[in-house]
Write a protein that holds these residues in place. Structure first.
Motif, PDB file in Angstrom:
ATOM      1  N   PHE A  29      -5.788 -46.191 -93.758  1.00  0.00           N
ATOM      2  CA  PHE A  29      -6.836 -45.303 -94.263  1.00  0.00           C
ATOM      3  C   PHE A  29      -7.907 -46.103 -94.998  1.00  0.00           C
ATOM      4  O   PHE A  29      -9.113 -45.893 -94.783  1.00  0.00           O
ATOM      5  CB  PHE A  29      -6.224 -44.255 -95.191  1.00  0.00           C
ATOM      6  CG  PHE A  29      -7.236 -43.340 -95.829  1.00  0.00           C
ATOM      7  CD1 PHE A  29      -7.871 -42.365 -95.077  1.00  0.00           C
ATOM      8  CD2 PHE A  29      -7.542 -43.446 -97.171  1.00  0.00           C
ATOM      9  CE1 PHE A  29      -8.817 -41.517 -95.648  1.00  0.00           C
ATOM     10  CE2 PHE A  29      -8.471 -42.602 -97.759  1.00  0.00           C
ATOM     11  CZ  PHE A  29      -9.112 -41.638 -96.998  1.00  0.00           C
ATOM     12  N   GLU A  36      -9.792 -48.298 -92.276  1.00  0.00           N
ATOM     13  CA  GLU A  36     -10.435 -47.691 -91.118  1.00  0.00           C
ATOM     14  C   GLU A  36     -11.161 -46.375 -91.406  1.00  0.00           C
ATOM     15  O   GLU A  36     -12.157 -46.066 -90.761  1.00  0.00           O
ATOM     16  CB  GLU A  36      -9.373 -47.434 -90.026  1.00  0.00           C
ATOM     17  CG  GLU A  36      -8.569 -48.651 -89.620  1.00  0.00           C
ATOM     18  CD  GLU A  36      -9.401 -49.655 -88.850  1.00  0.00           C
ATOM     19  OE1 GLU A  36     -10.420 -49.242 -88.268  1.00  0.00           O
ATOM     20  OE2 GLU A  36      -9.028 -50.835 -88.824  1.00  0.00           O
ATOM     21  N   GLN A  37     -10.657 -45.582 -92.343  1.00  0.00           N
ATOM     22  CA  GLN A  37     -11.105 -44.191 -92.421  1.00  0.00           C
ATOM     23  C   GLN A  37     -11.811 -43.813 -93.711  1.00  0.00           C
ATOM     24  O   GLN A  37     -12.616 -42.883 -93.733  1.00  0.00           O
ATOM     25  CB  GLN A  37      -9.911 -43.261 -92.214  1.00  0.00           C
ATOM     26  CG  GLN A  37     -10.267 -41.807 -91.954  1.00  0.00           C
ATOM     27  CD  GLN A  37     -11.065 -41.619 -90.676  1.00  0.00           C
ATOM     28  OE1 GLN A  37     -10.782 -42.275 -89.668  1.00  0.00           O
ATOM     29  NE2 GLN A  37     -12.069 -40.747 -90.716  1.00  0.00           N
ATOM     30  N   TYR A  90     -15.499 -42.924 -93.994  1.00  0.00           N
ATOM     31  CA  TYR A  90     -15.948 -41.702 -93.330  1.00  0.00           C
ATOM     32  C   TYR A  90     -15.388 -40.458 -94.016  1.00  0.00           C
ATOM     33  O   TYR A  90     -15.613 -39.330 -93.543  1.00  0.00           O
ATOM     34  CB  TYR A  90     -15.498 -41.704 -91.864  1.00  0.00           C
ATOM     35  CG  TYR A  90     -15.922 -42.931 -91.093  1.00  0.00           C
ATOM     36  CD1 TYR A  90     -17.221 -43.073 -90.619  1.00  0.00           C
ATOM     37  CD2 TYR A  90     -15.009 -43.957 -90.851  1.00  0.00           C
ATOM     38  CE1 TYR A  90     -17.608 -44.203 -89.920  1.00  0.00           C
ATOM     39  CE2 TYR A  90     -15.390 -45.093 -90.150  1.00  0.00           C
ATOM     40  CZ  TYR A  90     -16.687 -45.219 -89.696  1.00  0.00           C
ATOM     41  OH  TYR A  90     -17.067 -46.334 -89.004  1.00  0.00           O
ATOM     42  N   TYR A  91     -14.667 -40.667 -95.100  1.00  0.00           N
ATOM     43  CA  TYR A  91     -13.918 -39.576 -95.721  1.00  0.00           C
ATOM     44  C   TYR A  91     -14.833 -38.449 -96.182  1.00  0.00           C
ATOM     45  O   TYR A  91     -14.536 -37.271 -95.979  1.00  0.00           O
ATOM     46  CB  TYR A  91     -13.106 -40.111 -96.903  1.00  0.00           C
ATOM     47  CG  TYR A  91     -12.298 -39.066 -97.633  1.00  0.00           C
ATOM     48  CD1 TYR A  91     -11.146 -38.519 -97.061  1.00  0.00           C
ATOM     49  CD2 TYR A  91     -12.675 -38.607 -98.893  1.00  0.00           C
ATOM     50  CE1 TYR A  91     -10.396 -37.561 -97.716  1.00  0.00           C
ATOM     51  CE2 TYR A  91     -11.934 -37.647 -99.562  1.00  0.00           C
ATOM     52  CZ  TYR A  91     -10.797 -37.128 -98.968  1.00  0.00           C
ATOM     53  OH  TYR A  91     -10.071 -36.175 -99.628  1.00  0.00           O
ATOM     54  N   GLY A 148      -9.371 -37.080 -90.675  1.00  0.00           N
ATOM     55  CA  GLY A 148     -10.270 -37.509 -91.736  1.00  0.00           C
ATOM     56  C   GLY A 148      -9.632 -37.683 -93.092  1.00  0.00           C
ATOM     57  O   GLY A 148     -10.290 -38.143 -94.025  1.00  0.00           O
TER      58      GLY A 148
END
Length: 481
Positions: free
Chosen positions: A216, A219-220, A223-224, A235
């Protein structure tokens, strides 16, 4: 001999009490199985199963350090002092170490245990571990607990800018002790094990928790802010179950987030700032639990809302629980909960507001149902979320702000991907019809799907009237007028 009493801290790394115990001498670990207490707390069977699976992996990790994990039974927490005292006397324990827990029953259990042990000359040491800040250390200028999150968050950020909570070093292997570890039970009476498909969604152990956090953060997380409200996208971090069981710590989460943002809080990545804010919401509700203990007793934070005329509507409540409301986004969310033990955070708010506002059913019914099914069920967060949605809680949504589930569906699942996944009977509908199937197929809608159980506009007006008819003095005190 030192004894580490494990509770909601099922990890080896960054475990404050465990590290403190090992530093003081040879250590043994213990975990109490408490079926009747768990039932009284509405702990979900999938959550109890998750605890047991994590205990099994933790037992292996502790065994590698020559720390045996013992299992004892204290059916209810009022038996805990006697059970622990007996174990301490058998092992000639000098002191018990435990990480702090919050809530009325947890506090009473620990106070009684402390008294029982100290009466026999055995120490009891508790540590801040599942929070970033000690409850009582983040207060208003008048010395009271904050009731407004934005004010609480500002003070927390001030503290974090001055000093970050440090990660605790993992314990080293100790000299072997002549105590055999106990087998970890695979199930507990009163809790039906979940399906293998549900278990597969939530693999046990610190390694999996750390992998999820690392993925997370790498990579994520950036964009959270943009994707956290979209239930059809991955997400969110998917680590809430691990946080609730203490398989990972909030300190580890904070450090991982900051590392991905070059150590910055409010500058740089908006996603990091937003995710840290969510960590602080979790913190806020724990502090509320301590500062205003009535929320542990199934009481509304805003006491005047106890006079709301909640409806006794068992058939409507059952339809909500089973995902038969005729509102696709509501039913899809409820099916997600029933099958996975988890629900997307945006949808938790939507289904909670539908129950408490459109159906005008007491928030406590929903709070309890969630706890009975959530693998990440947490008293403070669950209670805080339900009271926020029902406008009965601290810093809650104003009573006149009522989510329209159709609008929420169109906004956050515009293509209907989430709905179609959980409601395959609607898979052939267009992206316009999917949010409200009653407009499809003429008078009868979609044959395999129920018509909406309530008129959203009329039920909204009913809820507004119920709040407006509360005593005017109560509304004024609450800031409603």
């Amino acid at each position: 001999m030192q004894l580490i009493w494990l509770r909601n801290d099922l990890r080896l790394s960054d475990n404050t009490a465990l590290s403190a115990a090992v530093q003081r001498g040879p250590t043994v670990a213990v975990y109490l199985i408490s079926p009747q207490q768990w039932l009284a707390h509405d702990d979900a069977p999938c959550k109890v199963d998750f605890w047991l699976r994590n205990l099994a992996t933790l037992s292996d990790s502790l065994h590698a350090l020559n720390i045996p994990l013992l299992i004892r039974t204290a059916d209810t927490w009022d038996q805990a002092p006697a059970v622990l005292l007996e174990l301490c006397q058998q092992l000639e324990v000098e002191a018990v170490h435990a990480n702090q827990e919050y809530g009325i029953n947890e506090t009473r259990r620990d106070e009684a245990t402390t008294q029982a042990l100290q009466a026999q000359g055995i120490g009891f040491h508790s540590y801040l571990d599942q929070l970033l800040f000690q409850p009582g250390s983040v207060l208003t200028q008048s010395g009271s607990y904050f009731q407004v999150f934005s004010q609480f968050r500002r003070i927390c950020y001030n503290h974090l800018h001055r000093a970050l909570p440090a990660i605790v070093e993992s314990p080293q292997a100790q000299t072997a002790v002549s105590i055999e570890r106990d087998a970890i039970p695979q199930s507990v009476d009163g809790f039906t094990p979940p399906t293998e498909s549900l278990r597969a969604l939530w693999p046990a152990g610190e390694r999996h928790a750390q992998q999820r956090l690392a993925h997370f953060a790498d990579e994520q997380i950036h964009y959270y802010q943009d994707e956290r409200d979209l239930p059809a996208k991955p997400g969110t971090s998917q680590i809430s179950a691990y946080l609730a069981a203490g398989v990972i710590s909030p300190r580890q989460c904070l450090h991982a987030a900051l590392q991905s943002n070059h150590g910055e809080f409010e500058s740089g990545s908006p996603g990091v700032f937003t995710w840290i804010t969510e960590l602080l919401w979790r913190e806020f509700y724990k502090h509320i639990l301590v500062g205003y203990p009535r929320v542990s007793r199934h009481r509304a934070f805003r006491l005047e809302t106890e006079f709301l005329p909640w409806r006794d509507a068992p058939e409507e409540l059952a339809a909500w629980k089973e995902g038969r409301t005729g509102i696709p986004i509501i039913d899809a969310a409820m099916r997600q909960l029933l099958e996975t033990g988890w629900m997307h955070n945006r949808l938790r708010m939507v289904v909670a507001m539908f129950l408490t506002k459109n159906l005008l059913i007491d928030w406590r019914e929903g709070e309890r149902f969630f706890m009975q099914h959530l693998i990440d069920g947490d008293l403070a967060a669950n209670n805080g979320g339900w009271q926020w949605s029902s406008s009965t809680g601290t810093d809650s949504v104003p009573y006149f702000r009522i989510f329209n589930p159709l609008s929420q569906s169109e906004r956050f699942d515009p293509e209907g991907r989430f709905i179609k996944h959980w409601l395959p009977e609607l898979a052939d509908l267009s992206k316009k019809e999917i949010h409200n199937p009653s407009i499809a197929g003429g008078l009868f809608g979609v044959a395999a799907y129920p018509r909406p159980m309530v008129d959203l506009k009329k039920s909204r007006e009913r809820a507004l009237t119920a709040f407006k008819n509360l005593p005017s003095r109560a509304l004024a005190v609450s800031g409603y007028e």
